[in-house]
Design an enzyme around this catalytic site. Structure first.
Site, PDB file in Angstrom:
ATOM      1  N   THR A  11       0.840  -1.199   0.000  1.00 31.74           N
ATOM      2  CA  THR A  11       0.000   0.000   0.000  1.00 31.74           C
ATOM      3  C   THR A  11       0.880   1.255   0.000  1.00 31.74           C
ATOM      4  O   THR A  11       1.971   1.260   0.559  1.00 31.74           O
ATOM      5  CB  THR A  11      -0.955   0.021   1.203  1.00 31.74           C
ATOM      6  OG1 THR A  11      -0.208   0.097   2.417  1.00 31.74           O
ATOM      7  CG2 THR A  11      -1.837  -1.232   1.211  1.00 31.74           C
ATOM      8  N   GLY A  12       0.379   2.293  -0.664  1.00 31.54           N
ATOM      9  CA  GLY A  12       1.133   3.541  -0.738  1.00 31.54           C
ATOM     10  C   GLY A  12       2.502   3.361  -1.359  1.00 31.54           C
ATOM     11  O   GLY A  12       3.504   3.807  -0.798  1.00 31.54           O
ATOM     12  N   SER A  13       2.542   2.700  -2.540  1.00 30.18           N
ATOM     13  CA  SER A  13       3.844   2.325  -3.110  1.00 30.18           C
ATOM     14  C   SER A  13       4.213   3.094  -4.364  1.00 30.18           C
ATOM     15  O   SER A  13       5.046   2.646  -5.150  1.00 30.18           O
ATOM     16  CB  SER A  13       3.873   0.818  -3.383  1.00 30.18           C
ATOM     17  OG  SER A  13       2.694   0.353  -4.015  1.00 30.18           O
ATOM     18  N   THR A  14       3.625   4.264  -4.571  1.00 28.59           N
ATOM     19  CA  THR A  14       3.984   5.057  -5.758  1.00 28.59           C
ATOM     20  C   THR A  14       5.213   5.927  -5.528  1.00 28.59           C
ATOM     21  O   THR A  14       5.763   6.489  -6.475  1.00 28.59           O
ATOM     22  CB  THR A  14       2.808   5.948  -6.205  1.00 28.59           C
ATOM     23  OG1 THR A  14       2.448   6.825  -5.144  1.00 28.59           O
ATOM     24  CG2 THR A  14       1.610   5.094  -6.610  1.00 28.59           C
ATOM     25  N   TYR A  48       0.575  11.513  15.040  1.00 26.18           N
ATOM     26  CA  TYR A  48       1.300  10.560  14.189  1.00 26.18           C
ATOM     27  C   TYR A  48       1.902   9.447  15.040  1.00 26.18           C
ATOM     28  O   TYR A  48       1.775   8.260  14.716  1.00 26.18           O
ATOM     29  CB  TYR A  48       2.387  11.292  13.401  1.00 26.18           C
ATOM     30  CG  TYR A  48       3.320  10.381  12.642  1.00 26.18           C
ATOM     31  CD1 TYR A  48       2.922   9.798  11.435  1.00 26.18           C
ATOM     32  CD2 TYR A  48       4.603  10.106  13.118  1.00 26.18           C
ATOM     33  CE1 TYR A  48       3.789   8.963  10.735  1.00 26.18           C
ATOM     34  CE2 TYR A  48       5.469   9.271  12.422  1.00 26.18           C
ATOM     35  CZ  TYR A  48       5.059   8.697  11.228  1.00 26.18           C
ATOM     36  OH  TYR A  48       5.912   7.867  10.537  1.00 26.18           O
ATOM     37  N   ILE A  94       9.319   5.030   0.641  1.00 26.84           N
ATOM     38  CA  ILE A  94       9.677   3.694   1.113  1.00 26.84           C
ATOM     39  C   ILE A  94       8.885   2.629   0.363  1.00 26.84           C
ATOM     40  O   ILE A  94       9.435   1.596  -0.041  1.00 26.84           O
ATOM     41  CB  ILE A  94       9.437   3.578   2.635  1.00 26.84           C
ATOM     42  CG1 ILE A  94      10.422   4.476   3.401  1.00 26.84           C
ATOM     43  CG2 ILE A  94       9.593   2.123   3.091  1.00 26.84           C
ATOM     44  CD1 ILE A  94      10.146   4.560   4.886  1.00 26.84           C
ATOM     45  N   GLY A  95       7.598   2.867   0.155  1.00 27.55           N
ATOM     46  CA  GLY A  95       6.767   1.902  -0.543  1.00 27.55           C
ATOM     47  C   GLY A  95       7.263   1.607  -1.944  1.00 27.55           C
ATOM     48  O   GLY A  95       7.277   0.454  -2.398  1.00 27.55           O
TER      49      GLY A  95
END
Length: 263
Positions: free
Chosen positions: A13-16, A154, A19-20
């Protein structure tokens, strides 16, 4: 070293970017079938194009969807009914004074950083247990233990991720399924680079000097005394996803450059 994850289906997830993205790159190099997730087709297509440029033989597929809400998660599950490895990476940070954090701020960051990973784990972990193989990894943060005063909301979400990871790991007793968290230290992802640049502009410093000063002032306990590179975090994630890491389970693995002062 053969990590044993060739042709494994991986959802990050969130890999665009950040770190992803580097996790996707690392998995692609190992021959995994990588589902690249982002909220828009444009962002996902751009990331896949960049990944294929560096790994022409890589197997990268679209996984478009906003996982901060149930509708997006449901749509993603319809497109990808079964996976071997789930990397719960999506999330965001937002420096904000504690006394200025609104109810909406608390809710939004919790839904995005915590509930998204919890729901996807609920959806995919059951199948992993039934098939007796699988990996789930939560990308938490050293902020889970070293709560940053400049963004308490956070830090709260990162601590919550550790609880979900450890609790769901208990469901995997006697199987070949593992659930772990990693705790990166400060990492120069795109969002952090933008944050550091804004501080540098306001203080009249170079980005490099600002990054060094930030670590010295805000993470003085760091042994490495620098930001991590996204690929340094990704390397650990790829290993934890592999067959070689089969005895690491229910753990919170620190990749923080020694920020957390404990044995």
């Amino acid at each position: 070293m053969d990590l044993g994850i060739k042709d494994k289906k991986v959802l990050i997830t969130g890999s665009t970017k950040g770190i992803g993205f580097k996790i996707a790159e690392g998995m692609g190099k190992e021959g995994s079938i990588v589902y690249v997730n982002g909220r828009t087709k444009a962002a996902v297509d751009k990331a896949i194009k960049e990944l294929k440029q560096s790994i022409p033989e890589g197997k990268f597929l679209e996984a478009i969807g906003d996982i901060s809400n149930e509708e997006g998660i449901s749509e993603l599950h319809k497109k990808i009914p079964e996976i071997d490895i789930l990397i719960n990476n999506a999330g965001y940070f937002e420096p904000k004074s504690f006394f200025e954090i609104t109810r909406n701020d608390w809710t939004q960051i919790y839904e995005t950083n915590v509930v998204s990973g919890a729901r996807l784990t609920q959806i995919y972990l059951k199948g992993m247990i039934q098939r007796n193989q699988g990996r789930v990894i939560f990308i938490s943060s050293e902020s889970a233990l070293n709560i940053p005063v400049e963004m308490v909301h956070y830090g709260m979400t990162k601590t919550a991720q550790l609880s979900i990871a450890r609790g769901s790991a208990e469901l995997c007793k006697g199987t070949n399924v593992t659930v772990n968290s990693i705790l990166p230290g400060p990492t120069l992802s795109e969002g952090v680079e933008e944050f550091i640049h804004s501080l540098a502009v306001s203080s009249g410093k170079s980005d490099a000097d600002m990054a060094n000063d930030f670590i010295k002032e805000n993470r003085p306990s760091s042994i490495n005394q620098r930001f991590a590179k996204p690929e340094e975090i990704a390397n650990v994630v790829v290993f934890l996803s592999s067959e070689k890491a089969s005895m690491i389970n229910g753990s919170a693995v620190r990749v923080d450059g020694g920020v957390i002062k404990s044995i």
